[in-house]
Design a protein around this motif. Structure first.
Motif, short mmCIF file in Angstrom:
data_model
loop_
_atom_site.label_atom_id
_atom_site.label_comp_id
_atom_site.label_asym_id
_atom_site.label_seq_id
_atom_site.Cartn_x
_atom_site.Cartn_y
_atom_site.Cartn_z
N TYR A 167 0.90 -1.20 -0.34
CA TYR A 167 0.22 -0.37 -0.07
C TYR A 167 0.59 1.08 -0.06
O TYR A 167 0.34 2.33 -0.17
CB TYR A 167 -1.60 0.51 0.95
CG TYR A 167 -0.19 -0.41 2.17
CD1 TYR A 167 0.42 1.50 3.21
CD2 TYR A 167 -0.07 -1.31 3.22
CE1 TYR A 167 0.85 0.84 4.27
CE2 TYR A 167 0.87 -1.56 4.32
CZ TYR A 167 1.24 -0.22 4.96
OH TYR A 167 1.64 -0.12 6.34
N HIS A 168 2.30 1.59 0.46
CA HIS A 168 2.72 2.33 0.60
C HIS A 168 3.28 3.35 -0.67
O HIS A 168 3.64 2.63 -2.27
CB HIS A 168 4.55 2.20 0.69
CG HIS A 168 4.40 1.66 2.50
ND1 HIS A 168 5.07 0.72 2.57
CD2 HIS A 168 3.32 2.86 3.45
CE1 HIS A 168 5.32 1.11 3.85
NE2 HIS A 168 4.41 2.23 4.13
N THR A 169 2.58 4.26 -0.57
CA THR A 169 2.78 5.31 -2.26
C THR A 169 4.19 6.70 -1.96
O THR A 169 4.16 7.06 -1.07
CB THR A 169 1.80 5.61 -2.80
OG1 THR A 169 0.47 4.55 -2.88
CG2 THR A 169 1.09 6.27 -4.01
N ALA A 170 4.83 6.75 -3.34
CA ALA A 170 5.65 7.94 -3.14
C ALA A 170 4.76 8.47 -4.29
O ALA A 170 4.71 8.49 -5.75
CB ALA A 170 6.91 7.50 -3.54
N LEU A 171 4.15 9.93 -3.89
CA LEU A 171 3.67 10.95 -4.86
C LEU A 171 5.09 12.33 -5.24
O LEU A 171 5.06 12.54 -3.56
CB LEU A 171 2.40 11.14 -3.86
CG LEU A 171 1.55 12.30 -4.95
CD1 LEU A 171 0.68 11.47 -6.02
CD2 LEU A 171 0.64 12.99 -4.04
N VAL A 172 5.00 12.22 -6.20
CA VAL A 172 6.09 13.21 -6.85
C VAL A 172 4.92 14.41 -7.51
O VAL A 172 4.40 13.96 -8.97
CB VAL A 172 6.72 12.95 -7.64
CG1 VAL A 172 7.94 13.38 -8.25
CG2 VAL A 172 7.12 11.58 -7.43
N ILE A 173 5.70 15.33 -7.29
CA ILE A 173 5.52 16.85 -7.86
C ILE A 173 6.15 17.81 -7.90
O ILE A 173 7.53 17.81 -8.30
CB ILE A 173 4.71 17.62 -7.05
CG1 ILE A 173 3.68 16.58 -5.39
CG2 ILE A 173 4.01 18.62 -7.14
CD1 ILE A 173 3.47 17.19 -4.31
#
Length: 219
Positions: A167-173
């Motif tokens: 379930y771990h997510t990396a959100l990149v902006i």
């Protein structure tokens, strides 16, 4: 990219549990992020029309906090980062995560590297303890000002060492090119995964001076 490691916060009380079965946020509360690329938006629409849960649902409150943080340092091309706090649930055989809030602290950052300032870790842990709800750290966010959205080799090492649960997510902006993407580990690399904004997740309100750090036990 996130450089370096950090000590774990002291856990006052911890509960391990299976993801609770609950429906995801209703379709009427969902919307794509305005910065999605053409390809990412096509994937969003495909998931939305399928009835399947998105991998990740981000509250408006958390989205505003992350975007504001990234924009604050965009003019200087400095990366930022923080933790995403929320919950993990299951629905009809699919597991999804929700993000209600985010937490960060003072950073040591450059245009290509970022890490938490070790002297400011008590501030970070205080933010975790003051979150106001029984959270799970469902992933992390960071910015790539002017570099587009991807996971660098260092980012990938970080994901493998600290965010290795399904379930771990990396959100990149990228606040310069106005791009945003979510990623998860996949084999020896990573894949982009669809996410949605939602109006259904209210900001947390402080309920005590202690919170539990919940870990999800595989089904």
């Amino acid at each position: 990219m996130w450089e370096g490691t950090m000590p774990r916060p002291k856990v006052l009380h911890e509960t391990k549990r299976r993801p609770e079965e609950r429906p995801p946020p209703p379709p009427g509360t969902l919307s794509p992020h305005e910065w999605l690329s053409e390809g990412s938006r096509a994937t969003y629409e495909a998931v939305a029309s399928s009835g399947r849960p998105f991998d990740l649902y981000v509250s408006r409150h958390a989205e505003r906090a992350m975007m504001s943080h990234a924009a604050k340092e965009a003019s200087r091309r400095l990366e930022v980062m923080g933790f995403m706090l929320g919950d993990v649930s299951a629905w009809r055989g699919s597991v999804y995560a929700t993000v209600r809030d985010v937490v960060t602290t003072d950073l040591e950052n450059t245009p290509s590297k970022v890490r938490f300032d070790r002297e400011a870790l008590p501030k970070l842990f205080g933010g975790l303890d003051g979150s106001g709800f029984d959270y799970i750290i469902v992933g992390w966010y960071h910015s790539h000002p002017g570099h587009t959205c991807f996971l660098s080799r260092t980012d990938l090492d970080t994901q493998r060492s600290m965010f290795d649960q399904p379930y771990h997510t990396a959100l990149v902006i990228d606040p310069v090119t106005e791009d945003i993407k979510a990623f998860k580990l996949a084999g020896t690399g990573y894949d982009e995964v669809p996410f949605s904004l939602t109006d259904a997740l209210a900001p947390a309100r402080p309920v005590s001076n202690r919170t539990r750090r919940l870990k999800v036990r595989p089904a």
